[in-house]
Design a protein around this motif. Structure first.
Motif, PDB file in Angstrom:
ATOM      1  N   ASN A  24       0.722  -0.937   0.093  1.00  0.00           N
ATOM      2  CA  ASN A  24      -0.059   0.150  -0.173  1.00  0.00           C
ATOM      3  C   ASN A  24       0.941   1.323  -0.096  1.00  0.00           C
ATOM      4  OD1 ASN A  24      -1.643   2.086   0.545  1.00  0.00           O
ATOM      5  ND2 ASN A  24      -3.244   0.705   1.646  1.00  0.00           N
ATOM      6  N   VAL A  25       0.963   1.703  -1.048  1.00  0.00           N
ATOM      7  CA  VAL A  25       2.077   2.849  -1.374  1.00  0.00           C
ATOM      8  C   VAL A  25       1.640   4.090  -0.870  1.00  0.00           C
ATOM      9  CG1 VAL A  25       3.339   4.331  -2.989  1.00  0.00           C
ATOM     10  CG2 VAL A  25       2.953   1.806  -3.650  1.00  0.00           C
ATOM     11  N   ASP A  26       0.164   4.454  -0.615  1.00  0.00           N
ATOM     12  CA  ASP A  26      -0.209   5.402  -0.014  1.00  0.00           C
ATOM     13  C   ASP A  26      -0.012   5.733   1.492  1.00  0.00           C
ATOM     14  OD1 ASP A  26      -1.260   6.479  -2.391  1.00  0.00           O
ATOM     15  OD2 ASP A  26      -3.361   5.610  -2.152  1.00  0.00           O
ATOM     16  N   ILE A  27      -0.257   4.598   2.217  1.00  0.00           N
ATOM     17  CA  ILE A  27       0.021   4.455   3.526  1.00  0.00           C
ATOM     18  C   ILE A  27       1.432   4.450   3.771  1.00  0.00           C
ATOM     19  CG2 ILE A  27      -0.022   3.129   5.760  1.00  0.00           C
ATOM     20  CD1 ILE A  27      -2.813   2.274   4.773  1.00  0.00           C
ATOM     21  N   LEU A  28       2.404   3.699   2.942  1.00  0.00           N
ATOM     22  CA  LEU A  28       3.888   3.973   3.082  1.00  0.00           C
ATOM     23  C   LEU A  28       4.308   5.272   2.815  1.00  0.00           C
ATOM     24  CD1 LEU A  28       5.024   0.439   1.182  1.00  0.00           C
ATOM     25  CD2 LEU A  28       5.191   1.064   3.778  1.00  0.00           C
ATOM     26  N   LEU A  52       9.371   3.140  -2.420  1.00  0.00           N
ATOM     27  CA  LEU A  52       7.826   2.981  -2.441  1.00  0.00           C
ATOM     28  C   LEU A  52       8.015   2.594  -4.088  1.00  0.00           C
ATOM     29  CD1 LEU A  52       6.802   6.717  -1.772  1.00  0.00           C
ATOM     30  CD2 LEU A  52       6.339   4.491  -0.619  1.00  0.00           C
ATOM     31  N   ASN A  53       8.944   2.716  -4.951  1.00  0.00           N
ATOM     32  CA  ASN A  53       9.138   2.197  -6.171  1.00  0.00           C
ATOM     33  C   ASN A  53       9.188   0.673  -6.397  1.00  0.00           C
ATOM     34  OD1 ASN A  53       8.736   4.484  -7.678  1.00  0.00           O
ATOM     35  ND2 ASN A  53      10.908   4.928  -7.898  1.00  0.00           N
ATOM     36  N   ALA A  54       9.835  -0.103  -5.469  1.00  0.00           N
ATOM     37  CA  ALA A  54       9.773  -1.371  -4.954  1.00  0.00           C
ATOM     38  C   ALA A  54       8.470  -1.995  -4.856  1.00  0.00           C
ATOM     39  CB  ALA A  54      10.836  -1.653  -3.888  1.00  0.00           C
ATOM     40  N   HIS A  55       7.628  -1.252  -4.250  1.00  0.00           N
ATOM     41  CA  HIS A  55       6.262  -1.766  -3.854  1.00  0.00           C
ATOM     42  C   HIS A  55       5.478  -1.556  -5.322  1.00  0.00           C
ATOM     43  CE1 HIS A  55       6.418  -3.019   0.113  1.00  0.00           C
ATOM     44  NE2 HIS A  55       7.410  -2.190   0.390  1.00  0.00           N
ATOM     45  N   ALA A  59       8.450  -5.360  -7.475  1.00  0.00           N
ATOM     46  CA  ALA A  59       9.748  -5.961  -7.388  1.00  0.00           C
ATOM     47  C   ALA A  59       9.937  -6.586  -5.950  1.00  0.00           C
ATOM     48  CB  ALA A  59      10.983  -4.762  -7.600  1.00  0.00           C
ATOM     49  N   MET A  60       9.259  -6.075  -4.915  1.00  0.00           N
ATOM     50  CA  MET A  60       9.224  -6.876  -3.713  1.00  0.00           C
ATOM     51  C   MET A  60       7.882  -7.338  -3.278  1.00  0.00           C
ATOM     52  SD  MET A  60      10.808  -5.534  -0.002  1.00  0.00           S
ATOM     53  CE  MET A  60      10.028  -4.060   0.042  1.00  0.00           C
TER      54      MET A  60
END
Length: 125
Positions: A24-28, A52-55, A59-60
């Motif tokens: 969840n990039v928004d929460i991160l 953030l880009n890995a999520h 990629a992760m």
């Protein structure tokens, strides 16, 4: 200076774990400080944007995971946390599994706790 409690840090750690697990990039984005520096087991330095880009790019991928908060130390408006994560997933398509220990520095910024620094290592089996 805003007072931080161990409960505040535990709640932030739980939010971070759930956001990592779901990518969840928004929460991160909300929990990670803009100028975050994290150090990998190989000694590489990662930024917030790299994380953030890995999520974003998947990629992760965390397939299974659980965490245990080992220690929280409060120093004014800053907190240090040590967390052990047992995880299984993929990084850049390669399988990854094991126990990992995270050391994070949380700071009260703009009304919320954010990670300003971190490092992690894989624990021996």
């Amino acid at each position: 200076m805003n007072k931080i409690t161990k409960e505040d840090v535990a709640e932030a750690e739980n939010q971070l774990f759930l956001a990592q697990k779901a990518s969840n990039v928004d929460i991160l984005d909300r929990l990670l400080y803009d100028n975050l520096i994290a150090v990998t087991p190989a000694g590489e330095m990662l930024t917030k944007e790299m994380d953030l880009n890995a999520h974003r790019s998947k990629a992760m991928i965390i397939e299974e995971a659980s965490t245990e908060i080992d220690h929280i130390n409060i120093i004014g408006d800053t907190a240090l946390s040590v967390v052990t994560m047992t995880a299984k997933g993929k990084v850049m398509g390669a399988p990854l599994a094991g126990k990992f220990r995270y050391f994070r520095v949380w700071k009260h910024i703009n009304g919320s706790l954010q990670v300003i620094g971190a490092s992690f290592m894989q624990l021996p089996e």
